[in-house]
Design an enzyme around this catalytic site. Structure first.
Site, mmCIF file in Angstrom:
data_model
loop_
_atom_site.group_PDB
_atom_site.id
_atom_site.type_symbol
_atom_site.label_atom_id
_atom_site.label_comp_id
_atom_site.label_asym_id
_atom_site.label_seq_id
_atom_site.Cartn_x
_atom_site.Cartn_y
_atom_site.Cartn_z
ATOM 1 N N GLU A 120 0.827 -1.303 -0.031
ATOM 2 C CA GLU A 120 -0.095 0.102 -0.090
ATOM 3 C C GLU A 120 0.839 1.105 0.150
ATOM 4 O O GLU A 120 0.489 2.039 -0.619
ATOM 5 C CB GLU A 120 -1.056 -0.184 1.157
ATOM 6 N N ASP A 261 -4.131 -9.877 -8.648
ATOM 7 C CA ASP A 261 -4.499 -9.018 -9.603
ATOM 8 C C ASP A 261 -3.397 -7.981 -9.774
ATOM 9 O O ASP A 261 -3.016 -7.979 -11.242
ATOM 10 C CB ASP A 261 -5.685 -8.123 -9.012
ATOM 11 N N GLU A 354 -18.637 -6.934 -3.986
ATOM 12 C CA GLU A 354 -17.236 -7.366 -3.664
ATOM 13 C C GLU A 354 -17.298 -8.770 -4.346
ATOM 14 O O GLU A 354 -16.374 -9.024 -5.187
ATOM 15 C CB GLU A 354 -16.978 -7.507 -2.220
ATOM 16 N N GLU A 375 -11.891 -0.333 -10.657
ATOM 17 C CA GLU A 375 -11.316 -1.200 -11.608
ATOM 18 C C GLU A 375 -12.185 -1.341 -12.847
ATOM 19 O O GLU A 375 -11.808 -1.128 -13.969
ATOM 20 C CB GLU A 375 -11.298 -2.624 -11.097
#
Ligand SMILES: *[C@@H]1O[C@H](CO)[C@@H](O)[C@H](O)[C@H]1NC(C)=O
Ligand SMILES: *[C@@H]1O[C@H](CO)[C@@H](O)[C@H](O)[C@H]1NC(C)=O
Ligand SMILES: *[C@@H]1O[C@H](CO)[C@@H](O)[C@H](O)[C@H]1NC(C)=O
Ligand SMILES: *[C@@H]1O[C@H](CO)[C@@H](O)[C@H](O)[C@H]1NC(C)=O
Length: 420
Positions: A120, A261, A354, A375
């Site tokens: 992050e 991902d 989700e 996304e």
């Protein structure tokens, strides 16, 4: 139903979508979307979120829009200001950008006793600072002599990235997931890291090496990528979590979503940025195995990484970046079919839950929420630039309308807990 969280950065792709759609020819046919009007709507949505952060949450990392206050989340470096820097430039607000750069220069210090997520901190802090640094000149900011190899944001990005380097000192070169910014890796730190937490550095770290002349960043990022590649299964798939000391896979679900991902995303974007054929050929090999074992009717499922047997017939909202990635490698038709599958889910709920169980056609328990993830919007943006298909503008319109309707509150935009 709303949760108190402040996903301002997640709306970034929304601003980008509308702004990039400008200057494109009008849609050929169908219900026309008034792009200019949506552009203004999106700008005012940004300022609704941003001004509320400044008023109610600064200097904390994030705004809590339901309680109208702030909290530290990923560190304590006024993260939302860093997240917002490049958006301010895209919206043309140079004076506010310059004000924020001074505030960050004076107020942010990475020599702090904080346990930070390596992943992050890279994507948000290092990535946010670098993209603002690189965009600044084009946006009309006066830059210092030596730019782009010099500048306050570059120095901050380098400071932050150096704090992450101790995490990469493992026998395999794959990084720990957490590092203390002051003390390095904590004694007793878990060696289990998700695949994305290992393979999502090359874009920022190679940029940093090229701008500073210090190869260390690119080197550690490449080494971690190489180890993942060597540890793929004999049918060409990677799992979800790995032990960075022993290189044993501890979660063996293979798919394109959560936990994996952005590893795939960074292989493609790293290959494009660096014109690197090795990264692209790794991705293309994964792409073959993924299509072969996980793709059914243009949906992507989760499978066991060694056997290829289906383990979870679920679409996760995080997976919606995939059609955009496919468009970057030129596979437009397949990308569009997958995008349309995902868009039907959006239409069913007015947002993306989700998790969505594909055979059941419904949400998965405890995963019904919508944290305003970008996304699907990113995919729509790439695909629109490739095809100018008006359906993609309709998705953009639906997103603006939905977010205003289901997520806007007096102090900002909140996470949606479930669709009602
Ligand atoms: C720039 O942002 C600041 C803070 O939100 C705002 O007060 C100002 O009006 C903005 N300027 C422009 C040109 O949009
Ligand atoms: C960081 O994590 C270590 C190990 O779990 C813990 O001992 C320490 O108190 C944490 N530090 C902070 C500032 O939370
Ligand atoms: C996994 O990667 C490590 C480090 O590069 C390597 O030593 C090991 O042989 C790999 N494991 C497999 C099964 O390929
Ligand atoms: C596709 O899967 C079959 C087994 O179902 C396998 O024999 C073949 O090698 C695979 N091809 C690729 C490119 O993964």
């Amino acid at each position: 139903m709303l949760l108190s969280a402040s996903p301002l950065h997640r709306l970034g792709w929304l601003w980008l979508w509308v702004l990039h759609s400008l200057g494109q020819p009008p849609p050929a046919a169908g219900k026309e979307v008034d792009v200019a009007r949506y552009r203004e709507r999106v700008k005012s949505m940004f300022y609704h979120a941003y001004d509320n952060y400044l008023e109610n949450a600064f200097p904390y990392d994030e705004l809590r829009p339901l309680t109208c206050d702030g909290q530290d989340t990923w560190g304590s470096f006024s993260l939302t200001l860093i997240d917002a820097l490049d958006t301010l430039l895209i919206l043309g607000n140079v004076s506010e950008f310059q004000r924020v750069v001074s505030v960050l220069q004076e107020g942010v210090n990475f020599d702090i006793d904080v346990n930070a997520s390596v992943f992050e901190t890279n994507i948000r802090v290092v990535g946010g600072l670098l993209s603002a640094h690189l965009l600044s000149k084009k946006a009309g900011v006066e830059v210092e002599a030596g730019w782009p190899c010099s500048g306050p944001l570059l120095r901050m990005a380098e400071d932050a990235a150096r704090k992450l380097l101790p995490a990469f000192q493992t026998p395999t070169g794959m990084p720990y997931g957490t590092v203390n910014l002051l003390h390095g890796v904590n004694p007793g730190e878990t060696p289990i890291t998700c695949t994305a937490g290992i393979g999502t550095f090359i874009v920022e770290f190679a940029t940093l090496s090229h701008l500073t002349g210090d190869p260390i960043f690119e080197d550690v990022a490449r080494k971690a990528l190489k180890t993942l590649w060597k540890n793929r299964s004999d049918i060409g798939l990677v799992g979800n979590h790995v032990d960075v000391v022993t290189a044993k896979w501890v979660a063996q679900d293979a798919g394109i979503g959560a936990g994996v991902d952005s590893y795939f995303e960074y292989l493609v974007k790293g290959a494009i940025l660096l014109q690197d054929e090795e990264l692209m050929s790794m991705f293309l090999d994964y792409n073959k195995a993924i299509s072969n074992y996980t793709k059914f009717d243009d949906w992507y499922l989760w499978v066991q990484m060694y056997k290829g047997t289906v383990s979870m017939p679920v679409f996760q909202s995080l997976e919606a970046y995939w059609p955009g990635l496919q468009s970057l490698i030129g596979d437009i038709d397949s990308a569009m079919r997958t995008f349309l599958n995902y868009y039907t889910v959006w239409k069913q709920f007015g947002g993306l839950p989700e998790f969505y169980n594909i055979p059941q056609g419904y949400t998965v328990e405890k995963r019904e929420g919508y944290p305003l993830r970008p996304e699907l919007i990113e995919s729509a943006m790439y695909l629109y630039r490739a095809t100018q298909d008006p359906t993609l503008l309709e998705l953009g319109r639906d997103v603006v309308e939905s977010i205003e309707k289901i997520s806007k509150v007096e102090c900002g935009f909140a996470t949606v807990k479930y669709f009602s």
